[in-house]
Motif scaffolding. Sequence first.
Motif, PDB file in Angstrom:
ATOM      1  N   ASP A   1     -37.289 -26.302 -21.990  1.00 26.58           N
ATOM      2  CA  ASP A   1     -37.290 -24.987 -21.339  1.00 26.58           C
ATOM      3  C   ASP A   1     -36.043 -24.185 -21.668  1.00 26.58           C
ATOM      4  O   ASP A   1     -36.103 -22.961 -21.826  1.00 26.58           O
ATOM      5  CB  ASP A   1     -37.392 -25.140 -19.816  1.00 26.58           C
ATOM      6  CG  ASP A   1     -38.777 -25.556 -19.350  1.00 26.58           C
ATOM      7  OD1 ASP A   1     -39.707 -25.601 -20.186  1.00 26.58           O
ATOM      8  OD2 ASP A   1     -38.930 -25.841 -18.142  1.00 26.58           O
TER       9      ASP A   1
ATOM     10  N   GLY B   1     -37.988 -23.444  -9.842  1.00 23.87           N
ATOM     11  CA  GLY B   1     -38.945 -22.507 -10.427  1.00 23.87           C
ATOM     12  C   GLY B   1     -38.539 -21.062 -10.199  1.00 23.87           C
ATOM     13  O   GLY B   1     -38.683 -20.214 -11.091  1.00 23.87           O
ATOM     14  N   ALA B   2     -38.022 -20.770  -9.001  1.00 19.34           N
ATOM     15  CA  ALA B   2     -37.598 -19.404  -8.699  1.00 19.34           C
ATOM     16  C   ALA B   2     -36.426 -18.984  -9.580  1.00 19.34           C
ATOM     17  O   ALA B   2     -36.382 -17.857 -10.087  1.00 19.34           O
ATOM     18  CB  ALA B   2     -37.217 -19.298  -7.224  1.00 19.34           C
TER      19      ALA B   2
ATOM     20  N   ASN C   1     -35.703 -20.128 -12.549  1.00 21.17           N
ATOM     21  CA  ASN C   1     -36.220 -19.915 -13.907  1.00 21.17           C
ATOM     22  C   ASN C   1     -36.898 -18.555 -14.032  1.00 21.17           C
ATOM     23  O   ASN C   1     -36.711 -17.836 -15.021  1.00 21.17           O
ATOM     24  CB  ASN C   1     -37.204 -21.022 -14.285  1.00 21.17           C
ATOM     25  CG  ASN C   1     -36.511 -22.293 -14.761  1.00 21.17           C
ATOM     26  OD1 ASN C   1     -35.337 -22.277 -15.113  1.00 21.17           O
ATOM     27  ND2 ASN C   1     -37.240 -23.402 -14.766  1.00 21.17           N
ATOM     28  N   ARG C   2     -37.706 -18.199 -13.035  1.00 23.07           N
ATOM     29  CA  ARG C   2     -38.416 -16.914 -13.101  1.00 23.07           C
ATOM     30  C   ARG C   2     -37.462 -15.737 -12.972  1.00 23.07           C
ATOM     31  O   ARG C   2     -37.633 -14.703 -13.624  1.00 23.07           O
ATOM     32  CB  ARG C   2     -39.485 -16.851 -12.008  1.00 23.07           C
ATOM     33  CG  ARG C   2     -40.704 -17.718 -12.295  1.00 23.07           C
ATOM     34  CD  ARG C   2     -41.824 -17.461 -11.306  1.00 23.07           C
ATOM     35  NE  ARG C   2     -41.459 -17.902  -9.960  1.00 23.07           N
ATOM     36  CZ  ARG C   2     -41.636 -19.141  -9.513  1.00 23.07           C
ATOM     37  NH1 ARG C   2     -42.151 -20.074 -10.307  1.00 23.07           N
ATOM     38  NH2 ARG C   2     -41.304 -19.456  -8.274  1.00 23.07           N
ATOM     39  N   LEU C   3     -36.428 -15.901 -12.140  1.00 24.69           N
ATOM     40  CA  LEU C   3     -35.473 -14.813 -11.945  1.00 24.69           C
ATOM     41  C   LEU C   3     -34.559 -14.616 -13.151  1.00 24.69           C
ATOM     42  O   LEU C   3     -34.327 -13.490 -13.600  1.00 24.69           O
ATOM     43  CB  LEU C   3     -34.607 -15.092 -10.708  1.00 24.69           C
ATOM     44  CG  LEU C   3     -35.162 -14.717  -9.344  1.00 24.69           C
ATOM     45  CD1 LEU C   3     -34.257 -15.271  -8.252  1.00 24.69           C
ATOM     46  CD2 LEU C   3     -35.290 -13.205  -9.194  1.00 24.69           C
TER      47      LEU C   3
ATOM     48  N   GLY D   1     -34.201 -17.046 -16.160  1.00 22.52           N
ATOM     49  CA  GLY D   1     -34.321 -17.827 -17.387  1.00 22.52           C
ATOM     50  C   GLY D   1     -33.303 -18.955 -17.388  1.00 22.52           C
ATOM     51  O   GLY D   1     -33.250 -19.743 -16.457  1.00 22.52           O
TER      52      GLY D   1
ATOM     53  N   TRP E   1     -28.946 -19.260 -14.680  1.00 21.17           N
ATOM     54  CA  TRP E   1     -29.087 -19.431 -13.238  1.00 21.17           C
ATOM     55  C   TRP E   1     -27.907 -18.850 -12.467  1.00 21.17           C
ATOM     56  O   TRP E   1     -27.976 -18.694 -11.254  1.00 21.17           O
ATOM     57  CB  TRP E   1     -29.245 -20.910 -12.899  1.00 21.17           C
ATOM     58  CG  TRP E   1     -30.559 -21.494 -13.296  1.00 21.17           C
ATOM     59  CD1 TRP E   1     -31.545 -20.892 -14.032  1.00 21.17           C
ATOM     60  CD2 TRP E   1     -31.040 -22.802 -12.983  1.00 21.17           C
ATOM     61  NE1 TRP E   1     -32.601 -21.749 -14.207  1.00 21.17           N
ATOM     62  CE2 TRP E   1     -32.321 -22.928 -13.576  1.00 21.17           C
ATOM     63  CE3 TRP E   1     -30.516 -23.876 -12.284  1.00 21.17           C
ATOM     64  CZ2 TRP E   1     -33.081 -24.090 -13.469  1.00 21.17           C
ATOM     65  CZ3 TRP E   1     -31.258 -25.039 -12.169  1.00 21.17           C
ATOM     66  CH2 TRP E   1     -32.530 -25.141 -12.758  1.00 21.17           C
TER      67      TRP E   1
END
Length: 250
Positions: free
Chosen positions: A18, A228-229, A231-233, A235, A238
């Motif tokens: 990822d 997951g949040a 990653n979505r926010l 990439g 963090w």
Amino acid sequence: MRHGLDEINKRMKAAIIDHHLIEDEQPIIVGLSGGKDSLTLLYALKQFQRISKYKYPLAAGHVSLGFPADDVSRMRDFCAELQVPFYYTATHIGELIFDVRKESNPCSLCAKMRRGALNGLAKEHGYNKIALAHHLDDAVETLLLNLFFNGRVASFSPLSYLDRMQLTVIRPFVYVPESQLDYFARSAALPVTVSNCPHNCLGKRQEMKAVLAKIEEIAPHGRDRVRGALNRLYGSRWDGNISNLTEDSE
């Protein structure tokens, strides 16, 4: 594989893919503290090295804080078993923080100085990629600390580049819960070295561990939802600093 390593490897591989943590044959040095997390990371990366198409040279680096009875023999023997080079540097960080500066909240400064020493050790031996053993619980606890005390939705990044040092920092365990690492280390009888730091990282982070444990009672998959949040926010950033891919403050 034994002792739950299958699940650790699966989650580690997902993080590597990822966030493009390993996509070349650049040498990697693992920051080895002697604790369960870093010993497991070194073991897992050694196993991954055997099956990965990227045949990266792998080593371990340890920074001694200079406390009495510091002993690196078990780490050295573990690295020899894995056929991994072991590099070591002795410092006076403990003396400076506790005896000279008499810090009441020493963890942040100690971590910063240890990272600086590890960065120097890596460069000295020709390693430009450092693997740290921060896991999923660490990431969520950092998010909670930032949220409640700094008003920021941010954690540390799975991948960062230290521009001034020309070093890449990777955290392959950011998808792995601490409980899996604890189970593996105990089941595999890893030679864990108990910290002899007089403060031993007590304080707000320890309190966040208790908060996270309570959250997990209500939302059993809460850690993965937070991951997951992030990653979505953001990439791979963090820390929320998506406009700048360097991290000189690391």
